[in-house]
Design a protein around this motif. Structure first.
Motif, PDB file in Angstrom:
ATOM      1  N   GLN A 206       1.001  -1.322  -0.175  1.00 32.43           N
ATOM      2  CA  GLN A 206      -0.010  -0.013   0.107  1.00 32.43           C
ATOM      3  C   GLN A 206       0.818   1.072   0.065  1.00 32.43           C
ATOM      4  O   GLN A 206       0.299   2.355  -0.053  1.00 32.43           O
ATOM      5  CB  GLN A 206      -1.012   0.004   1.244  1.00 32.43           C
ATOM      6  CG  GLN A 206      -2.051  -1.119   0.965  1.00 32.43           C
ATOM      7  CD  GLN A 206      -2.913  -1.309   2.178  1.00 32.43           C
ATOM      8  OE1 GLN A 206      -2.832  -1.978   3.044  1.00 32.43           O
ATOM      9  NE2 GLN A 206      -3.935  -0.184   2.180  1.00 32.43           N
ATOM     10  N   GLY A 207       2.274   1.140  -0.225  1.00 28.70           N
ATOM     11  CA  GLY A 207       2.919   2.170  -0.136  1.00 28.70           C
ATOM     12  C   GLY A 207       3.210   2.938   1.088  1.00 28.70           C
ATOM     13  O   GLY A 207       3.840   4.260   1.214  1.00 28.70           O
ATOM     14  N   ASP A 208       2.753   2.282   2.297  1.00 25.72           N
ATOM     15  CA  ASP A 208       2.731   3.266   3.661  1.00 25.72           C
ATOM     16  C   ASP A 208       3.886   2.590   4.435  1.00 25.72           C
ATOM     17  O   ASP A 208       4.420   1.614   3.809  1.00 25.72           O
ATOM     18  CB  ASP A 208       1.657   3.484   4.245  1.00 25.72           C
ATOM     19  CG  ASP A 208       0.723   2.080   4.264  1.00 25.72           C
ATOM     20  OD1 ASP A 208       1.296   0.903   4.054  1.00 25.72           O
ATOM     21  OD2 ASP A 208      -0.543   2.125   4.943  1.00 25.72           O
ATOM     22  N   ASP A 209       3.858   2.621   5.554  1.00 32.62           N
ATOM     23  CA  ASP A 209       4.903   1.879   6.554  1.00 32.62           C
ATOM     24  C   ASP A 209       4.161   0.519   7.146  1.00 32.62           C
ATOM     25  O   ASP A 209       4.680  -0.273   7.920  1.00 32.62           O
ATOM     26  CB  ASP A 209       5.221   2.680   7.643  1.00 32.62           C
ATOM     27  CG  ASP A 209       4.116   3.073   8.707  1.00 32.62           C
ATOM     28  OD1 ASP A 209       3.027   2.799   8.242  1.00 32.62           O
ATOM     29  OD2 ASP A 209       4.427   3.745   9.391  1.00 32.62           O
ATOM     30  N   GLN A 210       2.896   0.154   6.606  1.00 33.40           N
ATOM     31  CA  GLN A 210       2.594  -1.184   6.887  1.00 33.40           C
ATOM     32  C   GLN A 210       3.034  -2.335   6.454  1.00 33.40           C
ATOM     33  O   GLN A 210       3.676  -2.205   5.260  1.00 33.40           O
ATOM     34  CB  GLN A 210       1.096  -1.071   6.852  1.00 33.40           C
ATOM     35  CG  GLN A 210       0.216  -0.083   7.435  1.00 33.40           C
ATOM     36  CD  GLN A 210      -1.144  -0.507   7.256  1.00 33.40           C
ATOM     37  OE1 GLN A 210      -1.968  -1.234   7.706  1.00 33.40           O
ATOM     38  NE2 GLN A 210      -2.002   0.376   6.198  1.00 33.40           N
ATOM     39  N   PRO A 211       3.156  -3.550   7.048  1.00 32.20           N
ATOM     40  CA  PRO A 211       3.743  -4.886   6.403  1.00 32.20           C
ATOM     41  C   PRO A 211       3.197  -5.135   4.984  1.00 32.20           C
ATOM     42  O   PRO A 211       1.912  -4.681   4.975  1.00 32.20           O
ATOM     43  CB  PRO A 211       3.613  -5.815   7.576  1.00 32.20           C
ATOM     44  CG  PRO A 211       3.487  -5.272   8.689  1.00 32.20           C
ATOM     45  CD  PRO A 211       2.623  -3.782   8.329  1.00 32.20           C
ATOM     46  N   LEU A 212       3.914  -5.709   4.274  1.00 30.22           N
ATOM     47  CA  LEU A 212       3.371  -6.116   2.702  1.00 30.22           C
ATOM     48  C   LEU A 212       1.940  -7.262   3.370  1.00 30.22           C
ATOM     49  O   LEU A 212       2.080  -7.919   4.147  1.00 30.22           O
ATOM     50  CB  LEU A 212       4.065  -6.898   2.229  1.00 30.22           C
ATOM     51  CG  LEU A 212       5.378  -5.926   1.653  1.00 30.22           C
ATOM     52  CD1 LEU A 212       6.098  -6.989   0.828  1.00 30.22           C
ATOM     53  CD2 LEU A 212       4.765  -4.659   0.922  1.00 30.22           C
ATOM     54  N   LEU A 213       0.779  -7.013   2.544  1.00 28.60           N
ATOM     55  CA  LEU A 213      -0.161  -7.951   2.647  1.00 28.60           C
ATOM     56  C   LEU A 213      -0.143  -9.052   1.604  1.00 28.60           C
ATOM     57  O   LEU A 213       0.038  -8.887   0.578  1.00 28.60           O
ATOM     58  CB  LEU A 213      -1.457  -7.235   2.512  1.00 28.60           C
ATOM     59  CG  LEU A 213      -2.707  -7.752   2.584  1.00 28.60           C
ATOM     60  CD1 LEU A 213      -3.070  -8.280   3.917  1.00 28.60           C
ATOM     61  CD2 LEU A 213      -3.889  -7.046   2.432  1.00 28.60           C
ATOM     62  N   VAL A 214       0.271 -10.269   2.204  1.00 26.36           N
ATOM     63  CA  VAL A 214       0.713 -11.715   1.220  1.00 26.36           C
ATOM     64  C   VAL A 214      -0.383 -12.210   1.476  1.00 26.36           C
ATOM     65  O   VAL A 214      -1.091 -12.766   2.807  1.00 26.36           O
ATOM     66  CB  VAL A 214       1.835 -12.049   1.901  1.00 26.36           C
ATOM     67  CG1 VAL A 214       2.230 -13.484   1.111  1.00 26.36           C
ATOM     68  CG2 VAL A 214       3.033 -11.128   1.993  1.00 26.36           C
ATOM     69  N   THR A 215      -1.040 -12.870   0.331  1.00 27.12           N
ATOM     70  CA  THR A 215      -2.158 -13.787   0.465  1.00 27.12           C
ATOM     71  C   THR A 215      -2.007 -14.774  -1.078  1.00 27.12           C
ATOM     72  O   THR A 215      -1.368 -14.268  -1.805  1.00 27.12           O
ATOM     73  CB  THR A 215      -3.568 -13.002   0.548  1.00 27.12           C
ATOM     74  OG1 THR A 215      -4.609 -13.691   0.332  1.00 27.12           O
ATOM     75  CG2 THR A 215      -3.509 -11.904  -0.616  1.00 27.12           C
TER      76      THR A 215
END
Length: 286
Positions: A206-215
């Motif tokens: 999402q381009g912010d500082d959150q971890p990558l969302l892997v699915t």
């Protein structure tokens, strides 16, 4: 790599001829013994007179010179050298060739090298087929992990909701894609090859500082969404999707589907999102 055949008697090889082609075939072949490893390059077409692979003419595309070059040896038939190489210490050598069952000479291996617009070589010779005799078994076509990783796969599209390119802090951004398999077909040394790439893993950034969302879920649109996450603060962000693909290949359109060892990845073009933060205020007489 130079490939020779030892099963037949040797004789003096016939002279070879050059052939010039523009661009490159859909998949180039690398010879390894009786196997051919293929890699994607660009669209191809057929030479009307011979049925051989001939790429389309396109401005700025690579140009290649093709030549059939008989194997040579240094001081014995067990020491072949590649085109352009010289025998160590000028050891006496000769040319390796073989007779086919019908008494004719075997076709020497074919090589190619890249040339510039003036016809001058800009690379060394690279073997692209084994040559041989009519009675030789057909080459085994093998698609390697590195070949698969270089295929020109199209990145999957990024879809988000709200779709207008804006979002609100704390509200879920719904993300999904269209996980259709991709099929690439070509002909290698006269053998049809079909490669099927299937998406199996999705990484959302999402381009912010959150971890990558892997699915492993490609997601769905509202109201059946399965992949969603809010932004934590306002700002401008670029959402990207990296997809992992597995592959299989089929030879001659009728054989089994062979799994490809390894995976390929594609990354989508960024989808820009403007995130705003809403504040509640108490007012009199609303």
């Amino acid at each position: 790599m130079l490939v020779t055949t030892n099963a037949a008697p040797f004789h003096t090889a016939q002279s070879s001829t050059d052939r010039l082609l523009d661009s490159a075939p859909d998949f180039a072949g690398d010879a390894h013994g009786s196997s051919v490893s293929v890699r994607a390059q660009g669209a191809s077409r057929r030479e009307p007179s011979t049925g051989a692979e001939q790429p389309p003419k396109s401005s700025g595309a690579p140009r290649y010179q093709y030549r059939r070059i008989a194997a040579s040896y240094c001081g014995g038939e067990d020491g072949p050298v590649a085109p352009g190489q010289r025998c160590v210490a000028e050891t006496d050598g000769g040319v390796l060739a073989r007779l086919c069952a019908d008494g004719t000479g075997a076709r020497p291996p074919q090589f190619r090298r890249e040339i510039d617009d003036a016809g001058a070589p800009v690379s060394g010779w690279v073997q692209v087929d084994n040559g041989g005799c009519p009675e030789d078994p057909p080459a085994e076509v093998v698609v390697s992990a590195s070949d698969f990783a270089e295929l020109p796969l199209e990145p999957l599209p990024v879809h988000v909701q709200p779709a207008r390119g804006s979002a609100v802090v704390g509200m879920d951004l719904i993300m999904y894609t269209e996980p259709a398999p991709q099929i690439l077909s070509t002909t290698i040394l006269g053998v049809p090859v079909t490669i099927t790439a299937t998406p199996v893993r999705y990484v959302w950034d999402q381009g912010d500082d959150q971890p990558l969302l892997v699915t492993t879920d490609p997601g769905r649109p509202y109201p059946d969404q399965t992949v969603a996450r809010p932004f934590r603060r306002h700002g401008d962000y670029d959402v990207t999707l990296t997809t992992t693909w597995t592959g299989t290949y089929q030879v001659d359109a009728a054989g089994p589907q062979h799994p490809i060892a390894g995976v390929a990845t594609t990354t989508s073009r960024p989808f820009h999102i403007h995130v705003v933060e809403l504040h509640a205020h108490l007012v009199a007489n609303p």
